[in-house]
Scaffold this motif. Structure first.
Motif, short mmCIF file in Angstrom:
data_model
loop_
_atom_site.label_atom_id
_atom_site.label_comp_id
_atom_site.label_asym_id
_atom_site.label_seq_id
_atom_site.Cartn_x
_atom_site.Cartn_y
_atom_site.Cartn_z
N ARG A 177 -108.94 -22.82 14.64
CA ARG A 177 -108.85 -22.29 16.00
C ARG A 177 -107.65 -22.89 16.75
O ARG A 177 -106.87 -22.18 17.39
CB ARG A 177 -110.15 -22.58 16.75
N ILE A 178 -107.46 -24.19 16.59
CA ILE A 178 -106.34 -24.85 17.27
C ILE A 178 -105.00 -24.34 16.72
O ILE A 178 -104.06 -24.10 17.48
CB ILE A 178 -106.45 -26.38 17.14
N CYS A 179 -104.92 -24.17 15.42
CA CYS A 179 -103.67 -23.65 14.82
C CYS A 179 -103.35 -22.28 15.41
O CYS A 179 -102.18 -21.99 15.73
CB CYS A 179 -103.79 -23.54 13.31
N LEU A 180 -104.36 -21.43 15.56
CA LEU A 180 -104.13 -20.10 16.14
C LEU A 180 -103.62 -20.24 17.58
O LEU A 180 -102.64 -19.62 17.96
CB LEU A 180 -105.42 -19.27 16.12
N GLU A 181 -104.26 -21.13 18.34
CA GLU A 181 -103.84 -21.34 19.74
C GLU A 181 -102.42 -21.90 19.84
O GLU A 181 -101.67 -21.55 20.74
CB GLU A 181 -104.80 -22.33 20.42
N GLU A 182 -102.09 -22.78 18.90
CA GLU A 182 -100.80 -23.47 18.98
C GLU A 182 -99.68 -22.71 18.26
O GLU A 182 -98.55 -23.18 18.21
CB GLU A 182 -100.91 -24.87 18.33
N ARG A 212 -106.36 -31.59 17.88
CA ARG A 212 -105.16 -30.90 18.39
C ARG A 212 -103.90 -31.74 18.17
O ARG A 212 -102.88 -31.24 17.71
CB ARG A 212 -105.33 -30.55 19.87
N ARG A 245 -112.55 -25.92 13.76
CA ARG A 245 -111.79 -26.38 14.93
C ARG A 245 -110.29 -26.38 14.64
O ARG A 245 -109.49 -25.93 15.46
CB ARG A 245 -112.25 -27.79 15.32
#
Ligand SMILES: *Cc1c(COP(=O)(O)O)cnc(C)c1O
Length: 243
Positions: A112-117, A89, A109
């Motif tokens: 997924r983090i890029c989508l969340e951020e 992250r 991972r």
């Protein structure tokens, strides 16, 4: 005032120009990542004002301190070292390009983090291990295809190139076959339209062998010692290595 760093940097740019010329390539095709790991923020500032616009760091935590101090916008920050999943992250928040994606799990991972951020574009290179160095980072050539298939489907991760770190040898010519193999893999992937940017970058070549890498098609060289001088190996690092 002409400092050692300024002179070293100018010398490296000139050697890049000369190697490109020898290989019949345009030097504008080749980018320099100035590898600033272990050096303090003030040295990085000096490198930036001397014309190093891309800086490479190999540890997320160390980079975080320096990037926070200098500013994300002051340079293009590249992560060149192995990325542990618990630092993913932070890496997404700090870096423009990650050269060291080396497993499907890490790619999943990061996506997924890029989508969340809300990070819409993260340029990634896959670090390929062609020497079968089991203890080292890098993905085996046999496992590359499934990682590439995943990267092609990603919304945020942009698969832009390949990276290699050949086994160290005093004879720089020993690296050449690795550079040639990586270029062949890149050409093959490019012909399958695997890369977001079309042609696919080749991140290869360090202080002792970047000229050979350029002769074999490197589009990004990662040079530390030839610019910044020898690194001071700190005690923390040595004891961490022993454990
Ligand atoms: C340290 C490092 C470099 C630069 O090495 P030098 O020999 O100092 O030029 C390049 N690539 C990676 C992955 C590194 O860790």
């Amino acid at each position: 005032m002409q400092t050692a760093l300024t002179k070293n940097l100018a010398d490296v740019f000139e050697r890049i120009r000369q190697s490109a010329k020898r290989a019949g390539r345009k030097s504008s095709e080749i980018k320099l990542v100035a590898v600033s790991k272990t050096h303090p923020a003030e040295t990085l500032r000096e490198a930036i004002s001397a014309g190093a616009n891309i800086l490479g760091e190999n540890k997320v935590q160390e980079a975080e301190g320096k990037i926070t101090e200098i500013g994300r916008g002051a340079a293009e920050w590249h992560l060149i070292g192995h990325l542990q999943s618990n630092k993913a992250r932070k890496a997404v928040q700090l870096f423009e390009v990650i050269h060291s994606v080396d497993s499907l799990e890490l790619a999943e991972r990061l996506e997924r983090i890029c989508l969340e951020e809300g990070r819409e574009n993260l340029s990634v290179f896959v670090h390929v291990d062609l020497a079968g160095e089991a203890t080292k980072a890098g993905i085996a050539e046999n496992d590359l295809a499934s990682l590439v298939e995943f990267l092609k489907e990603c919304k945020c991760l942009k698969f832009d190139g390949l990276m290699i770190l050949p086994p160290y040898s005093d004879n720089t010519e020993d690296a050449r076959p690795y550079f040639i193999s990586l270029r062949e893999i890149r050409d093959n992937l490019a012909s399958q339209n695997a890369f977001s940017n079309g042609t696919g970058e080749l991140s290869m070549g360090m202080s002792h062998d970047f000229e050979i890498a350029i002769e074999e098609g490197a589009t990004i060289v990662r040079v530390g010692t030839a610019i910044f001088g020898e690194r001071v190996h700190r005690l923390t690092r040595i004891s961490a290595d022993k454990s």
